[in-house]
Design a protein around this motif. Structure first.
Motif, PDB file in Angstrom:
ATOM      1  N   THR A  84      10.606   0.434   9.977  1.00 30.77           N
ATOM      2  CA  THR A  84      10.322   1.751   9.421  1.00 30.77           C
ATOM      3  C   THR A  84      11.559   2.635   9.478  1.00 30.77           C
ATOM      4  OG1 THR A  84       8.046   1.550  10.177  1.00 30.77           O
ATOM      5  CG2 THR A  84       8.813   3.754   9.596  1.00 30.77           C
ATOM      6  N   LEU A  87      13.985   1.624   6.873  1.00 30.06           N
ATOM      7  CA  LEU A  87      13.625   2.147   5.547  1.00 30.06           C
ATOM      8  C   LEU A  87      14.036   3.610   5.415  1.00 30.06           C
ATOM      9  CD1 LEU A  87      11.916   1.423   2.888  1.00 30.06           C
ATOM     10  CD2 LEU A  87      10.152   2.829   3.950  1.00 30.06           C
ATOM     11  N   ILE A  88      13.740   4.378   6.451  1.00 25.34           N
ATOM     12  CA  ILE A  88      14.069   5.805   6.410  1.00 25.34           C
ATOM     13  C   ILE A  88      15.574   6.000   6.285  1.00 25.34           C
ATOM     14  CG2 ILE A  88      14.074   7.923   7.779  1.00 25.34           C
ATOM     15  CD1 ILE A  88      11.355   6.978   8.913  1.00 25.34           C
ATOM     16  N   ILE A  91      16.688   4.530   2.623  1.00 23.88           N
ATOM     17  CA  ILE A  91      16.127   5.083   1.384  1.00 23.88           C
ATOM     18  C   ILE A  91      15.840   6.566   1.450  1.00 23.88           C
ATOM     19  CG2 ILE A  91      14.254   4.797  -0.294  1.00 23.88           C
ATOM     20  CD1 ILE A  91      14.552   2.038  -0.025  1.00 23.88           C
ATOM     21  N   PHE A  92      15.493   7.057   2.628  1.00 26.16           N
ATOM     22  CA  PHE A  92      15.122   8.469   2.700  1.00 26.16           C
ATOM     23  C   PHE A  92      16.188   9.308   3.395  1.00 26.16           C
ATOM     24  CE2 PHE A  92      11.109   6.253   1.996  1.00 26.16           C
ATOM     25  CZ  PHE A  92      10.576   7.006   0.970  1.00 26.16           C
ATOM     26  N   ASN A  93      17.407   8.828   3.365  1.00 23.16           N
ATOM     27  CA  ASN A  93      18.520   9.574   3.957  1.00 23.16           C
ATOM     28  C   ASN A  93      18.220  10.078   5.357  1.00 23.16           C
ATOM     29  OD1 ASN A  93      20.061   9.425   1.451  1.00 23.16           O
ATOM     30  ND2 ASN A  93      18.419  10.735   0.683  1.00 23.16           N
ATOM     31  N   LYS A  95      15.488  11.097   6.677  1.00 22.58           N
ATOM     32  CA  LYS A  95      14.419  12.085   6.880  1.00 22.58           C
ATOM     33  C   LYS A  95      13.034  11.441   6.880  1.00 22.58           C
ATOM     34  CE  LYS A  95      14.148  16.123   6.066  1.00 22.58           C
ATOM     35  NZ  LYS A  95      13.677  17.370   5.428  1.00 22.58           N
ATOM     36  N   ALA A  96      12.468  11.297   8.062  1.00 26.16           N
ATOM     37  CA  ALA A  96      11.158  10.666   8.191  1.00 26.16           C
ATOM     38  C   ALA A  96      10.106  11.425   7.391  1.00 26.16           C
ATOM     39  CB  ALA A  96      10.751  10.601   9.660  1.00 26.16           C
ATOM     40  N   SER A  97      10.218  12.741   7.375  1.00 27.97           N
ATOM     41  CA  SER A  97       9.183  13.501   6.669  1.00 27.97           C
ATOM     42  C   SER A  97       9.232  13.239   5.167  1.00 27.97           C
ATOM     43  CB  SER A  97       9.311  14.987   6.965  1.00 27.97           C
ATOM     44  OG  SER A  97      10.614  15.416   6.646  1.00 27.97           O
ATOM     45  N   LEU A  99       9.707  10.349   3.881  1.00 25.40           N
ATOM     46  CA  LEU A  99       8.907   9.130   3.718  1.00 25.40           C
ATOM     47  C   LEU A  99       7.445   9.511   3.570  1.00 25.40           C
ATOM     48  CD1 LEU A  99       8.710   6.215   6.341  1.00 25.40           C
ATOM     49  CD2 LEU A  99       7.336   6.530   4.316  1.00 25.40           C
ATOM     50  N   ILE A 100       6.976  10.305   4.494  1.00 24.25           N
ATOM     51  CA  ILE A 100       5.561  10.647   4.473  1.00 24.25           C
ATOM     52  C   ILE A 100       5.225  11.476   3.247  1.00 24.25           C
ATOM     53  CG2 ILE A 100       3.728  11.772   5.769  1.00 24.25           C
ATOM     54  CD1 ILE A 100       5.130  10.955   8.283  1.00 24.25           C
ATOM     55  N   ALA A 101       6.118  12.385   2.888  1.00 21.96           N
ATOM     56  CA  ALA A 101       5.883  13.174   1.683  1.00 21.96           C
ATOM     57  C   ALA A 101       5.764  12.242   0.486  1.00 21.96           C
ATOM     58  CB  ALA A 101       7.026  14.165   1.482  1.00 21.96           C
ATOM     59  N   SER A 102       6.609  11.237   0.443  1.00 27.45           N
ATOM     60  CA  SER A 102       6.553  10.300  -0.669  1.00 27.45           C
ATOM     61  C   SER A 102       5.220   9.579  -0.713  1.00 27.45           C
ATOM     62  CB  SER A 102       7.710   9.299  -0.545  1.00 27.45           C
ATOM     63  OG  SER A 102       7.371   8.054  -1.091  1.00 27.45           O
ATOM     64  N   LEU A 103       4.744   9.212   0.459  1.00 28.50           N
ATOM     65  CA  LEU A 103       3.435   8.564   0.537  1.00 28.50           C
ATOM     66  C   LEU A 103       2.333   9.476   0.016  1.00 28.50           C
ATOM     67  CD1 LEU A 103       2.932   6.784   3.946  1.00 28.50           C
ATOM     68  CD2 LEU A 103       2.566   5.873   1.672  1.00 28.50           C
ATOM     69  N   VAL A 104       2.376  10.713   0.497  1.00 26.36           N
ATOM     70  CA  VAL A 104       1.332  11.657   0.133  1.00 26.36           C
ATOM     71  C   VAL A 104       1.326  11.917  -1.374  1.00 26.36           C
ATOM     72  CG1 VAL A 104       0.612  14.072   0.368  1.00 26.36           C
ATOM     73  CG2 VAL A 104       1.318  12.768   2.380  1.00 26.36           C
TER      74      VAL A 104
ATOM     75  N   LYS B  18      21.926   5.074  -5.982  1.00 23.01           N
ATOM     76  CA  LYS B  18      21.929   6.402  -5.359  1.00 23.01           C
ATOM     77  C   LYS B  18      22.889   7.327  -6.086  1.00 23.01           C
ATOM     78  CE  LYS B  18      20.633   5.169  -0.598  1.00 23.01           C
ATOM     79  NZ  LYS B  18      21.155   4.920   0.767  1.00 23.01           N
ATOM     80  N   LEU B  87       6.870  -1.944   2.155  1.00 21.32           N
ATOM     81  CA  LEU B  87       6.909  -2.027   3.624  1.00 21.32           C
ATOM     82  C   LEU B  87       5.502  -2.086   4.195  1.00 21.32           C
ATOM     83  CD1 LEU B  87       8.939  -1.723   6.130  1.00 21.32           C
ATOM     84  CD2 LEU B  87       8.017   0.586   6.272  1.00 21.32           C
ATOM     85  N   GLY B 108      10.116   8.379  16.260  1.00 23.43           N
ATOM     86  CA  GLY B 108      10.732   8.330  14.948  1.00 23.43           C
ATOM     87  C   GLY B 108      10.711   9.672  14.255  1.00 23.43           C
ATOM     88  N   LEU B 109      10.023  10.627  14.855  1.00 26.14           N
ATOM     89  CA  LEU B 109       9.876  11.927  14.212  1.00 26.14           C
ATOM     90  C   LEU B 109      10.529  13.027  15.040  1.00 26.14           C
ATOM     91  CD1 LEU B 109       6.115  11.681  13.180  1.00 26.14           C
ATOM     92  CD2 LEU B 109       8.105  11.384  11.714  1.00 26.14           C
ATOM     93  N   ASP B 113      10.110  17.380  11.812  1.00 24.05           N
ATOM     94  CA  ASP B 113       9.270  16.460  11.048  1.00 24.05           C
ATOM     95  C   ASP B 113       7.807  16.715  11.374  1.00 24.05           C
ATOM     96  OD1 ASP B 113      11.324  15.105   9.765  1.00 24.05           O
ATOM     97  OD2 ASP B 113      11.558  13.646  11.382  1.00 24.05           O
ATOM     98  N   GLU B 116       6.537  19.882   9.941  1.00 23.68           N
ATOM     99  CA  GLU B 116       6.315  19.734   8.499  1.00 23.68           C
ATOM    100  C   GLU B 116       5.026  18.990   8.210  1.00 23.68           C
ATOM    101  OE1 GLU B 116       9.287  18.316   5.663  1.00 23.68           O
ATOM    102  OE2 GLU B 116      10.849  18.934   7.082  1.00 23.68           O
ATOM    103  N   LEU B 117       4.802  17.967   8.999  1.00 27.05           N
ATOM    104  CA  LEU B 117       3.617  17.154   8.755  1.00 27.05           C
ATOM    105  C   LEU B 117       2.356  17.929   9.068  1.00 27.05           C
ATOM    106  CD1 LEU B 117       5.037  13.859  10.129  1.00 27.05           C
ATOM    107  CD2 LEU B 117       4.405  14.381   7.775  1.00 27.05           C
ATOM    108  N   MET B 120       1.777  19.925   6.193  1.00 23.31           N
ATOM    109  CA  MET B 120       1.344  19.096   5.072  1.00 23.31           C
ATOM    110  C   MET B 120      -0.140  18.835   5.128  1.00 23.31           C
ATOM    111  SD  MET B 120       3.455  15.670   4.073  1.00 23.31           S
ATOM    112  CE  MET B 120       5.124  16.256   4.259  1.00 23.31           C
TER     113      MET B 120
END
Lengths: 125, 125
Positions: A84, A87-88, A91-93, A95-97, A99-104, B18, B87, B108-109, B113, B116-117, B120
């Motif tokens: 995980t 991946l962050i 792909i997400f530079n 920023k874990a949040s 990732l989650i934003a993308s999911l949402v 990118k 993933l 991981g957060l 983060d 923010e969550l 969200m």
DNA sequence: TCGCTTAAGCTACAATTGTAAACTGTTATT
DNA sequence: AATAACAGTTTACAATTGTAGCTTAAGCGA
């Protein structure tokens, strides 16, 4: 977990790891073969190769009894949390949040998922 | 996004993507080269190979002007949400909430983060 | 005890990936 | 126009990955 461990577990190898993670104890090749031969359609030789490679890269331990018994050298949690983070990072530079934003924002979450998450972050409070 | 598109974007190729995602318009090789040569230490030939492969696999479009101008055929959001789902499928047995739980339980957060969550999922309500 | 089965180790081989050179044709500069 | 520079294309080559056979030795059942 060091980068040079988990990063090198390939897709096929991961199937072996999953099996080992499910098992409570170390397994002989026979047991591994029985399960993967059918579910994956792999030849015994293929399965042996995957196990050897996992041992070489330190992801699986072997213990000599009558025959070798194999067990994971890293836990599933370690691996999945490494994957995980990877991946962050990639792909997400970082920023874990994101990732989650993308999911949402991409129907990646079921209603149950969202309910669970709401709970998760309610409890956190 | 189809599996046979994004799944085939490799790590090196992703660096090219990118760059293209950041650019507002299509870019000629010159511009791509200028940025990646320094940041990645790649030879011009390497960069050309990566672009060609991306074009072959349909991830990048080329538009003929004086020279070709290249632009992404898939958006960053499409790709990242595909990668996230991938993933989840491969590692979290399809359960998105397991991914997030893993993040939450493995430092991981960051504090931000989490804040923010919380927002969200508060807003979701 | 004698094969049969099969674990373990070694070898194989094609596809993909990372990295790049060589060649060819075009454009811009002198 | 001659040449340099470089875009586009083709080819290269080692490492990794997916997939699997061959060989050797050992254990198990007849």
């Amino acid at each position: 977990m060091s980068d040079n461990l988990a990063s090198k577990i390939t897709d096929s190898e991961l199937e072996v790891m999953k099996l080992l993670w499910c098992a409570k104890d170390a397994l002989p090749v026979t047991a591994i073969r029985e399960q993967l031969q059918e579910s994956k359609g792999w030849e015994p030789a293929t399965i042996k190769t995957l196990i050897s490679r996992l041992v070489s890269k330190g992801a699986v331990l072997q213990e000599k009894r009558n025959v070798y018994y194999y067990s994971p050298a890293i836990t599933e949690k370690e691996y999945s949390s490494w994957a995980t983070k990877d991946l962050i990072t990639r792909i997400f530079n970082g920023k874990a949040s994101d990732l989650i934003a993308s999911l949402v924002n991409s129907d990646g979450l079921s209603q149950e998922d969202i309910a669970e998450l709401r709970d998760m972050f309610k409890v956190e409070e």
